[in-house]
Structure formats: structure tokens, C-alpha cells
Design a protein around this motif. Structure first.
Motif, PDB file in Angstrom:
ATOM      1  N   THR A 137       0.832  -1.212   0.000  1.00  0.00           N
ATOM      2  CA  THR A 137       0.000   0.000   0.000  1.00  0.00           C
ATOM      3  C   THR A 137       0.859   1.252   0.000  1.00  0.00           C
ATOM      4  O   THR A 137       0.607   2.201  -0.753  1.00  0.00           O
ATOM      5  CB  THR A 137      -0.938   0.014   1.227  1.00  0.00           C
ATOM      6  OG1 THR A 137      -1.778  -1.136   1.187  1.00  0.00           O
ATOM      7  CG2 THR A 137      -1.788   1.274   1.245  1.00  0.00           C
ATOM      8  N   ARG A 138       1.910   1.260   0.848  1.00  0.00           N
ATOM      9  CA  ARG A 138       2.790   2.428   0.893  1.00  0.00           C
ATOM     10  C   ARG A 138       3.564   2.572  -0.416  1.00  0.00           C
ATOM     11  O   ARG A 138       3.788   3.701  -0.875  1.00  0.00           O
ATOM     12  CB  ARG A 138       3.749   2.317   2.075  1.00  0.00           C
ATOM     13  CG  ARG A 138       4.691   3.498   2.205  1.00  0.00           C
ATOM     14  CD  ARG A 138       5.297   3.607   3.584  1.00  0.00           C
ATOM     15  NE  ARG A 138       4.325   4.124   4.529  1.00  0.00           N
ATOM     16  CZ  ARG A 138       4.152   3.628   5.757  1.00  0.00           C
ATOM     17  NH1 ARG A 138       4.879   2.594   6.150  1.00  0.00           N
ATOM     18  NH2 ARG A 138       3.267   4.145   6.567  1.00  0.00           N
ATOM     19  N   CYS A 139       3.979   1.471  -1.009  1.00  0.00           N
ATOM     20  CA  CYS A 139       4.681   1.547  -2.302  1.00  0.00           C
ATOM     21  C   CYS A 139       3.776   2.157  -3.364  1.00  0.00           C
ATOM     22  O   CYS A 139       4.217   3.004  -4.161  1.00  0.00           O
ATOM     23  CB  CYS A 139       5.133   0.153  -2.731  1.00  0.00           C
ATOM     24  SG  CYS A 139       6.464  -0.545  -1.734  1.00  0.00           S
TER      25      CYS A 139
END
Length: 311
Positions: A137-139
Motif C-alpha cells: 500500500t505504501r509503495c
């Protein structure tokens, strides 16, 4: 200020007036462009078809390869074609489109490189929390932020350029449309716009370069605490990233972080971030990366890989 112009096209002066030099450059840049496309497509397909796609570093690398292809394709095909003709003409609309796409994809590349540096920082300096920090998700959010950053960087550049009045000479002393050469042929005082361009492009490049330099400095300092094998592997990856950063940011800072003037050397320096750096990225990221080479053999030579595994 409304845009006023009585020209519909610009004449690019290109790299040289010498016909033999132009033919030589045509061969060289055609080979470079083919190598660039082949190398970046090789990385893109190899990562996408292997388990490496699920690792953050290679997830960002696949986006970097895609952006490299898009970025250099805004300039290089036109440059190659122009080397075979005497009059190098570009329409006003295509010129403005080139200004936008160059800064759009260039801005995305800057922020993708920043995301890759953050990934390496998390992997080396926060190894126990790496999986949590660099979740998918952060990527995805970092990639989305890179595209948004490219848009925020390029739209003001286009807005300033498209309002410039052009009513006199239409010869641009460059091989593509960029803002500083266009300011030189505009029929108005462009000092304020030049300062704004420096504040936008120049400061973005400088600040990002400083952030990346500090982050890699912290990473290299942290390597003292790793084992010899861990240091070797981390240094191999970091030096690849640092090489890419220097090839891209060095010429960019030289061109955009100064008074808004054009110099003969600008065309040579521009070749580094429009053609040379995107061409060398595949080599830099694969030659010293055993995981990448293993993935490429597995994807493109599965029979050979299977025999090696059996042995």
C-alpha cells in the motif's frame, strides 16, 4: 497575460551544422535509443514475470524503467529524425507538448528515485521494520505521489511557457523545446519567468539531490554495523543508485540552477539526462545485481535455468 504569437512553428538548430557529424550522431543515437528501449523493456518484463515484482526495490525499478522509456521518447525519436533533414521544424503545439512531457516525466523520475532511496534507507537502517514500512500500500502511494509530483512540477512550467508571446525569430538553439531556449526568442521581458523556472526546476533538482545525498550518506554510515557479506550486497545496490542519481541530477542542476540563459554546453549536458542516463540505467541496475541476473535467466532462459537448478 494572454498569449500573442504570429508563428506556427519553430526551427531547431540541433546539435551541429556539419553533415558528417549529423550522420555520425544519427547512427550513435539510433543505437542508443534501441539499446535504451531493449534494456528497459528487458528489465520491465523480467521483473513483472518473476517473484521480484513483489519486492519494493524492484517494484520501483519497474516504474523507473517505464518512465525512462516515456521520458526519452519525448525527445529522442524527433532528434534522430532531425539528424537526417536540413530544416529541423517543430510545430508550436508539438513544442508546447514537448515542454510539458519532458518536465512531467522528468519530475516523475526524480520522485521515483527518491522513493527508491527511501526504500534502501528502510531496508538497511530499519531492517526489523522493513516489511511493515514498505508494504505494498505504501509503495503504491509513493508511486502515485511521484506521478502527482510530476504533474505539479510540469503544469506551472507549461502555463508559463504557453503564455509567452512569439512574434519575431523562431530559431531555437537546441535539439528539443525547453523553457530557457524559448525564453530567448520570446517577444517580452522574460526575467521574472526565468526566475520562476529556476525556482521550480532548479530548486526541485537541488533539494532532491541534497535529500538523496544525505539519505545515502546515512545508509553508508549505517553499513558499519553489518556483516562483510551484508555490506557487500548493500554497497552493490547503493552504488548503482548513486551512479544513476549523479548521471541524472548533475547535468540537470547545471542547466536549471543558474541565471536563465542558454549556453552552447547545454545541449551536451542535456544529452546526459535525456538519453545517456536512461540508457545506462538497465546496465547499472543489472550488471552488479545477482538477483536481477538470476530473474532474467529464469524468465528468458527457463530451460538453462532448470538444468542449473538440477545440477
Amino acid at each position: 497575460m494572454t498569449s500573442q504569437r504570429n508563428i506556427s512553428e519553430f526551427i531547431l538548430l540541433g546539435l551541429s551544422y556539419d553533415q558528417s557529424i549529423q550522420i555520425f550522431c544519427f547512427v550513435i543515437f539510433l543505437l542508443c535509443y534501441v539499446a535504451l528501449l531493449a534494456g528497459n523493456l528487458l528489465i520491465l518484463i523480467s521483473i513483472r514475470c518473476s517473484p521480484l515484482f513483489h519486492q519494493p526495490m524492484y517494484y520501483f525499478l519497474i516504474h523507473l524503467s517505464l518512465i525512462d522509456i516515456c521520458y526519452t521518447s519525448t525527445v529522442t525519436p524527433k532528434l534522430i529524425g532531425d539528424l537526417l533533414v536540413e530544416r529541423k521544424i517543430i510545430s508550436y503545439d508539438n513544442c508546447m507538448l514537448q515542454v510539458f512531457t519532458m518536465h512531467f516525466f522528468g519530475g516523475i523520475e526524480i520522485f521515483i528515485l527518491t522513493a527508491m532511496a527511501f526504500d534502501r534507507y528502510a531496508a538497511i537502517c530499519k531492517p526489523l521494520h522493513y516489511v511493515i514500512i514498505m508494504n505494498r500500500t505504501r509503495c503504491n502511494l509513493l508511486v502515485l505521489a511521484a506521478w502527482a509530483g510530476g504533474a505539479l512540477h510540469s503544469f506551472p512550467q507549461l502555463s508559463m511557457t504557453i503564455q509567452l508571446p512569439f512574434c519575431g525569430p523562431n530559431e531555437i538553439d537546441h535539439y528539443f523545446c525547453d523553457i530557457f531556449p524559448l525564453l530567448k526568442v520570446a517577444c517580452t521581458d522574460t526575467y521574472i519567468i526565468g526566475v520562476l523556472v529556476v525556482a521550480n526546476s532548479g530548486m526541485v533538482a537541488l533539494v532532491t539531490f541534497i535529500v538523496l545525498s544525505v539519505s545515502y550518506g546515512v545508509i553508508l554510515f549505517t553499513l558499519r554495523n553489518l556483516s562483510a557479506e551484508g555490506r557487500r550486497k548493500a554497497l552493490s545496490t547503493c552504488w548503482s543508485h548513486i551512479t544513476v542519481v549523479i548521471l541524472f541530477f548533475g547535468p540537470s542542476i547545471f542547466i536549471y540552477l543558474r541565471t536563465p540563459i542558454t549556453l552552447p554546453e547545454d545541449k551536451i549536458f542535456a544529452l546526459f539526462y535525456t538519453i545517456i542516463a536512461p540508457m545506462f540505467n538497465p546496465l547499472i541496475y543489472t550488471l552488479r545485481n545477482s538477483e536481477m541476473k538470476k530473474a532474467m535467466r529464469k524468465v528468458w532462459c527457463p530451460s538453462v535455468f532448470s538444468k542449473e537448478a538440477c545440477n
